[in-house]
Scaffold this motif. Sequence first.
Motif, PDB file in Angstrom:
ATOM      1  N   ARG A 122      46.877   6.406  18.345  1.00 52.94           N
ATOM      2  CA  ARG A 122      47.936   6.934  19.477  1.00 52.94           C
ATOM      3  C   ARG A 122      48.955   8.012  18.957  1.00 52.94           C
ATOM      4  NH1 ARG A 122      48.379   8.816  24.282  1.00 52.94           N
ATOM      5  NH2 ARG A 122      50.338   8.306  25.283  1.00 52.94           N
ATOM      6  N   LYS A 127      45.098   1.248  16.148  1.00 55.37           N
ATOM      7  CA  LYS A 127      45.287   1.816  17.439  1.00 55.37           C
ATOM      8  C   LYS A 127      46.541   2.640  17.398  1.00 55.37           C
ATOM      9  CE  LYS A 127      42.969  -2.156  19.678  1.00 55.37           C
ATOM     10  NZ  LYS A 127      43.097  -3.443  20.452  1.00 55.37           N
ATOM     11  N   GLU A 148      44.399  -4.232  13.396  1.00 53.58           N
ATOM     12  CA  GLU A 148      43.700  -3.602  14.456  1.00 53.58           C
ATOM     13  C   GLU A 148      45.108  -2.948  15.283  1.00 53.58           C
ATOM     14  OE1 GLU A 148      41.849  -6.511  16.575  1.00 53.58           O
ATOM     15  OE2 GLU A 148      39.918  -6.386  15.135  1.00 53.58           O
ATOM     16  N   ASP A 149      45.993  -3.355  15.403  1.00 51.07           N
ATOM     17  CA  ASP A 149      47.173  -2.790  15.874  1.00 51.07           C
ATOM     18  C   ASP A 149      47.785  -1.456  15.320  1.00 51.07           C
ATOM     19  OD1 ASP A 149      46.995  -4.644  17.885  1.00 51.07           O
ATOM     20  OD2 ASP A 149      48.631  -5.939  17.368  1.00 51.07           O
TER      21      ASP A 149
END
Length: 379
Positions: free
Chosen positions: A120, A116, A112-113
């Motif tokens: 970004r 994300k 998930e990081d």
Amino acid sequence: MNRRRRGRVSAAITLACAFAVLSAPGAGLLSQAYAAPGPTASPPAVAPPPVELPPGVSQSDIAPSGSAAPSLDDVRKEIEALYRKAASATDAYNLADERAKKQSAEVVGLTEDIVKGQVRLDDLKKQAGAAARAQYRGGGLPPEAELMLTGDPQLLLDGVGRARQGQKATRDLIAELSRTQEDLKTYTADAGTRWQELEANRAKKEKAKKEITKQIAAAEKLESSLAEKDRARLTQLEKDAAATAQSAWLGSGALQEINRTASAQGRKAIEFATAQIGKPYVWGAEGPGSYDCSGLTMKAWAAGGRPIPRTSQEQWRLLPRVGVKDMRPGDLIIYFQDASHVGMYIGNGKIVHSPRPGRQVTVTGAGSMRILGVVRPDL
């Protein structure tokens, strides 16, 4: 030949025969046979009848080759050894399962990081592209050069402030872009490491599962193949062995100084554990319908408001230890040298525990097994 001469000849012949008999092989035995009688030898002890081993179970399964036929107590000890091996493998399985669950959650979080971070990074690249296009539309001149070409002093001052803000924004954008790229590299590397650890623990789980299945199957085969009368005797032998060990433990004075009461959390843990009495042992189980030994103690202390490690070995390694003479109800007693079994002390020399496959959660003597030590979850 006169009578006196015939007598001497007869005596000489008799003496010669006697010497011949005494010098012959076995003469010593003959003389012993007529010696003064010694103590009468006691008759040989009659060994208990060996256990009946039906087809499918050989003597070599219980006793080494060339040894006497196994007794039922030999069979009992062998069954106990098999279940002990299964218990150790169960601890290995539970630990690998716990770690695999944790690593799986970590992999999901890192994934998930990464997603994300990539979003970004794409957004920052768009911002950097917009800044580059704006500069292109300005003829490719930097903001400082454009300001110098204006003839209005106020516009020049305003423009200087905006230029400085723009420079700072650009520097911040580049720094954040760099950090995001580094974070993505770190997340990706961590995710790869966690994945490898996850796969390793999955492999350990499978290996432990095979070992558990093997040992339990061997024990069940041995026990179930006994004659019905031997199975009844086996159950009684197990009870007798536990009672003997408990009596020896009590006789050692182990309980003389144990008169403490449970803590509030300990009482809740005991209430939970004793409410499970009668539920079957199943390896790897954590309730609500069945438990293994450490699954029971873990859930009981969770009910008491204190999370503890999953396995008996980890409970022994990580929880605070207390002396046997200092234990109180709610404490956990760890058994055997490899810490492969655990029960909860409930007072009066008793524990509640989930013993092994084929048995149910029950109350038994705290000294009925070899004690390794005591731990206290709420210390």
